[in-house]
Design an enzyme around this catalytic site. Structure first.
Site, PDB file in Angstrom:
ATOM      1  N   GLY A 161      35.893  25.607  26.849  1.00  0.00           N
ATOM      2  CA  GLY A 161      36.424  26.127  25.572  1.00  0.00           C
ATOM      3  C   GLY A 161      37.497  27.417  25.634  1.00  0.00           C
ATOM      4  N   SER A 164      37.754  22.220  32.263  1.00  0.00           N
ATOM      5  CA  SER A 164      38.446  22.972  31.592  1.00  0.00           C
ATOM      6  C   SER A 164      38.153  24.566  31.635  1.00  0.00           C
ATOM      7  CB  SER A 164      38.436  22.603  30.179  1.00  0.00           C
ATOM      8  OG  SER A 164      39.182  23.000  29.215  1.00  0.00           O
ATOM      9  N   TYR A 165      37.939  25.082  30.688  1.00  0.00           N
ATOM     10  CA  TYR A 165      37.579  26.592  30.663  1.00  0.00           C
ATOM     11  C   TYR A 165      36.192  26.606  31.569  1.00  0.00           C
ATOM     12  CZ  TYR A 165      37.411  31.649  30.224  1.00  0.00           C
ATOM     13  OH  TYR A 165      37.449  32.888  30.030  1.00  0.00           O
ATOM     14  N   ASP A 215      46.936  15.037  31.492  1.00  0.00           N
ATOM     15  CA  ASP A 215      46.496  15.863  30.760  1.00  0.00           C
ATOM     16  C   ASP A 215      47.810  16.869  30.620  1.00  0.00           C
ATOM     17  OD1 ASP A 215      45.392  18.194  29.362  1.00  0.00           O
ATOM     18  OD2 ASP A 215      44.399  18.757  31.509  1.00  0.00           O
ATOM     19  N   HIS A 240      42.466  14.886  30.099  1.00  0.00           N
ATOM     20  CA  HIS A 240      41.695  16.175  30.371  1.00  0.00           C
ATOM     21  C   HIS A 240      40.368  15.680  30.580  1.00  0.00           C
ATOM     22  CE1 HIS A 240      41.355  20.455  29.976  1.00  0.00           C
ATOM     23  NE2 HIS A 240      40.633  20.341  29.243  1.00  0.00           N
TER      24      HIS A 240
END
Length: 465
Positions: free
Chosen positions: A86, A182-183, A381, A433
């Site tokens: 996030g 991701s994060y 992505d 992603h």
């Protein structure tokens, strides 16, 4: 309520009170066991547990977990922690319910189906909503939701694990790995670093960490921006002029806290791109009447083996399901009259504090520790694309052990891979992603290779003779 019901309820309260204060881990496990999950119209051979671990008693911060034992022989299988990013996005929402978990949500938002490519086919999988304010995780101090950041998240994730292993001591000796996307490209190496340092400080291997793997991971803001703009331009999403402006204005900006000027140029880019899913540029967006945040960043039934078409609205289905009161009761969710479950928290994201521009120094430290380190990337992505990850890996200046080549799955190219000293990079062809959402079978193949430490499969040539 009948006399029988009153007696049953009385003894149930006694059991809950006893388990809450008991030092016996089996009591705590029994309290967290998920016994009857709404919408699960099939039997499974593995146990599942969910609940909370309090990571800060003073402010009342508690992290929610959901644990799935391996399908077979769980005592001998590795334990794997999955984290979504996030910052502010739920691991239950994405990693579990859309990607690698055994249970996915049907289109009606009320029932579940088995994922035949669940990662608990080969490992015990632990999903964690982190930090507080994400998913079902909470704090009794409201200001905590406005003060999350990388440093506190790593420290509390470590505290969570130490307490979780006390609750489930039978897994302390199992090989332990951390994965995410991701994060979580920040969370995973930062937590790995915290574990390595904690083990060194205590003089023993308190947590048996063997390695970690991250996908489409935010790693280094400069290289991630550079690769992202290059990717968007090379596939024809943005104009030459916007590409130049992005490189001039945004290259040295923070991914999380960009300048106003950089955001203006990115707004122009979004207008040029149009209404597509940047997390998977070649698949359709969800067209249901549902507001999906564009900041996600961040006994088997026979039906489970059928191939399901890609569904871009999985986030909608999960939002319905995890807001059902009966589901929250079954998962032992903390009761709050004003609570509404969200896949991602804008409050957490908008108020994120410390976010280092790069975690490459963390990689350099961990590469010396001998951990198994893999990075993978879905190649459709446009948020943290293959180009970004290649630039970040190149910055580590690692010698090549095995050069770039295709890897195969059922005779077809599944992607490409290169092995470096201490690190393996794998791309997944046609995945966005969320790699396991788009290419679940190939993602499971990747996961198996990672756990065994073996190279990605090559093409098996069958002789005609």
């Amino acid at each position: 309520m009948s006399t029988f019901d009153l007696v049953f309820y009385f003894f149930f309260l006694i059991f809950v009170a006893r388990a809450s204060f008991s030092s016996d881990p089996s009591d705590r496990q029994q309290l967290d066991k998920v016994l009857d999950l709404p919408g699960q119209n099939f039997n499974v051979s593995f146990a599942t547990y969910s609940g909370y671990v309090t990571t800060n008693k003073e402010s009342g911060r508690a992290l929610f977990y959901w644990f799935f034992e391996a399908v077979e022989d769980s005592s001998s299988k590795p334990l794997v922690l999955w984290l979504n990013g996030g910052p502010g996005c739920s691991s239950v929402a994405f990693g579990l319910a859309e990607e690698i978990g055994p249970f996915h949500v049907e289109k009606d938002g009320k029932s579940l189906y088995l994922n035949p490519y669940s990662w608990n086919e080969v490992a015990n999988i632990l999903f964690l909503d982190s930090p507080v304010g994400v998913g079902f995780s909470y704090s009794n101090t409201s200001s905590d939701l406005l003060s999350n950041g990388d440093e506190r998240t790593a420290a509390e994730n470590l505290e969570f694990l130490l307490q979780w292993f006390d609750r489930f001591p039978q897994y302390k000796e199992n090989d332990f790995y951390i994965t995410g996307e991701s994060y979580a490209g920040h969370y995973v190496p930062q937590l790995s670093q915290a574990i390595v340092r904690h083990n060194h400080k205590t003089g023993e291997k308190v947590i048996n960490l063997k390695g970690f793997m991250v996908g489409n991971a935010l790693t280094d803001d400069f290289h991630d921006h550079l690769g992202r703009f290059e990717f968007m331009w090379s596939v024809g999403l943005i104009s030459d002029q916007t590409f130049k402006q992005l490189n001039i204005v945004c290259d040295f900006q923070s991914f999380i806290h960009s300048s106003e000027l950089c955001e203006k140029v990115q707004d122009i880019a979004e207008e040029e791109i149009g209404d597509i899913d940047l997390y998977s540029i070649f698949t359709p967006r969800c067209t249901a009447n549902f507001s999906v945040s564009n900041d996600r960043r961040s006994g088997k039934g026979k039906l489970s083996i059928l191939r399901r078409a890609y569904d871009p609205c999985t986030e909608e289905h999960s939002t319905i399901y995890f807001n059902l009161p009966e589901v929250q009761r079954a998962l032992h969710v903390h009761e709050s009259p004003s609570f509404k479950w969200e896949t991602c928290s804008d409050q957490v994201y908008d108020n994120w504090k410390d976010s280092p521009r790069s975690v490459l120094k963390v990689y350099s430290e961990l590469l010396r520790s001998g951990l198994r380190i893999w990075i993978f990337s879905g190649d459709t992505d446009a948020v943290i694309p293959v180009a970004s990850t290649r630039y970040s890996i190149d910055a580590l200046k690692l010698p090549t052990v095995s050069p770039w080549r295709a890897w195969y799955d059922d005779g077809q190219v599944g992607g490409w891979t290169q092995e470096y000293k201490g690190l393996t990079f794998v791309t997944v062809r046609g995945a966005g992603h969320e790699v396991a959402l788009h290419k679940p079978k190939q993602a499971l193949t990747l996961f198996k290779s990672f756990l065994t430490g073996k190279s990605m499969p090559k093409l098996d040539l069958v002789s005609d003779s």
